[in-house]
Enzyme design. Sequence first.
Site, PDB file in Angstrom:
ATOM      1  N   VAL A 149       9.446  52.893  -9.728  1.00  6.98           N
ATOM      2  CA  VAL A 149       9.689  53.250 -11.380  1.00  6.98           C
ATOM      3  C   VAL A 149      11.211  53.806 -11.588  1.00  6.98           C
ATOM      4  O   VAL A 149      11.564  53.552 -12.817  1.00  6.98           O
ATOM      5  CB  VAL A 149       8.518  54.091 -11.619  1.00  6.98           C
ATOM      6  CG1 VAL A 149       8.649  55.458 -11.196  1.00  6.98           C
ATOM      7  CG2 VAL A 149       8.505  54.164 -13.117  1.00  6.98           C
ATOM      8  N   TYR A 150      11.818  54.159 -10.274  1.00 10.69           N
ATOM      9  CA  TYR A 150      13.012  54.929 -10.743  1.00 10.69           C
ATOM     10  C   TYR A 150      13.976  53.535 -11.275  1.00 10.69           C
ATOM     11  O   TYR A 150      14.303  52.798 -10.581  1.00 10.69           O
ATOM     12  CB  TYR A 150      13.437  55.338  -9.511  1.00 10.69           C
ATOM     13  CG  TYR A 150      12.824  56.570  -9.052  1.00 10.69           C
ATOM     14  CD1 TYR A 150      11.961  57.357 -10.007  1.00 10.69           C
ATOM     15  CD2 TYR A 150      13.013  57.001  -7.695  1.00 10.69           C
ATOM     16  CE1 TYR A 150      11.191  58.334  -9.168  1.00 10.69           C
ATOM     17  CE2 TYR A 150      12.343  57.945  -7.194  1.00 10.69           C
ATOM     18  CZ  TYR A 150      11.538  58.694  -7.857  1.00 10.69           C
ATOM     19  OH  TYR A 150      10.793  59.771  -7.492  1.00 10.69           O
ATOM     20  N   SER A 151      14.602  53.917 -12.457  1.00  3.27           N
ATOM     21  CA  SER A 151      15.785  52.992 -13.113  1.00  3.27           C
ATOM     22  C   SER A 151      14.730  51.455 -13.242  1.00  3.27           C
ATOM     23  O   SER A 151      15.691  50.548 -13.140  1.00  3.27           O
ATOM     24  CB  SER A 151      16.723  52.723 -12.276  1.00  3.27           C
ATOM     25  OG  SER A 151      17.418  53.756 -12.369  1.00  3.27           O
ATOM     26  N   SER A 152      13.325  51.519 -13.270  1.00  2.00           N
ATOM     27  CA  SER A 152      12.732  50.473 -13.486  1.00  2.00           C
ATOM     28  C   SER A 152      12.962  49.376 -12.255  1.00  2.00           C
ATOM     29  O   SER A 152      12.980  48.020 -12.627  1.00  2.00           O
ATOM     30  CB  SER A 152      12.933  49.595 -14.883  1.00  2.00           C
ATOM     31  OG  SER A 152      12.656  50.565 -15.824  1.00  2.00           O
ATOM     32  N   GLY A 153      13.119  50.009 -11.164  1.00  2.00           N
ATOM     33  CA  GLY A 153      13.302  49.094  -9.913  1.00  2.00           C
ATOM     34  C   GLY A 153      14.724  48.922  -9.541  1.00  2.00           C
ATOM     35  O   GLY A 153      14.772  48.547  -8.405  1.00  2.00           O
TER      36      GLY A 153
END
Length: 323
Positions: A58-62
Site C-alpha cells: 500500500v505504500y505509495s500505492s505500490g
Amino acid sequence: MDYVRLGGTGMRVSRICLGMMSYGDPSWQEWVLDEERGEPLVRRAADAGVTFFDTADVYSSGVSEEVTGRVLRKIFPNREDYVLATKVFFPVGKAINDSGLSRKHIHAAIDASLRRLGTDYVDLYQIHRWDDHTPIEETMEALHDVVRAGKVRYLGASTMYAWQFAKAQHVAEVNGWTRFVSMQNHYNLLYREEEREMVPLCVDQGVGMIPWSPLARGLLARAGSADQGTTRAGSDWRIENLYGGPSDAAVLERVAETAAERGVAPARVALAWLLAQPGVTAPIIGATKDRHVDDAVAAASLSLTDKELAYLAEPYQTRPIAH
C-alpha cells in the site's frame, strides 16, 4: 551492527530495520522521497550494516515496492545478502477484492508484490491488519500456501489484539500450517499499551517483535528541542490520534535529560530503551535525513543502565489502546 535471529527462526537480521515507506511517490504523501533522493539514505544504512528492509504494497500505492526492489538490487550483489519484508491487507487497486485477507486477495497480492519488487520471493510476508470479514482459517491456509509455493520464507503479523494473534497461531498449529514468527506492533516510550498482553505473549511464544513508529512519529527524536517537526509531523493526522497522553511531557523531559547527560541525540536514547525491552528484535525506523540513519545505527550500540531504563519508563501512564 549486531545481528540476531528473528524470533525463533534461524534467519538473522540487523538490529535496526529500515522502513521503506519513506521512499516512493511524493504525490502519495508530501514527506515521501522519490528514488533519487531516497537511494543515498538506503545506501547509508546498508553501509552501516543494516540488512533488514520493510515495505508494504500500500505504500505509495505500490511505488515503494518498486523503488525498494530497484535500490536493493543496486546495493547488494546477491539477493541472499539482505532480508526483505512486505505486507498485505490494505487496498492498492479499486476492485472489490483488492483488499483484505481472503485467499483470492492474498494470492493476487503476493504475485503483484513480487513483480514490483523484482524478486522471486520475500523473506517476511506480513498481514498488515486483522480482517474481520474473512475467516482466519481461510487466511492462514492461504498464507501457508504461498510459503509452500516458495514465494515467501516466513510469515509475520502487525497491529492487532493479542487474542486475535493467539487465535491465528492456534489455527495454524492445529492444522499443520505455517505460524507467524514476528509481530510488527506499535511500541515506544510514549505508547506502551502492548505491554498489557502482546509483549508477554510474544516473549512466551518466541515471536520476534519489530515495532513500528519507535520514535513516536518523531516526537521522541525532538524531545527537549524547539524544533517544530518535519513535513510529515505537520501533515500526519495520526500523531494527534496516537499520542498526547497524560504522561507524554514527563517522558519527553526524561528522554531529553538522559540524552543530555549522555551527550547523544534523544533519538538514540529512545531507540536504545526500546532495543533493551524483552522480545524486541529490530525497531523499524523511518529516515529522510542522514542523521536519522546515523542515530538509529548508533542506538544499536548504546547500552543504557538499569537505572536509566527505569527512569525513562517510570512516568508512563496507561492510555486507551490506539491502532
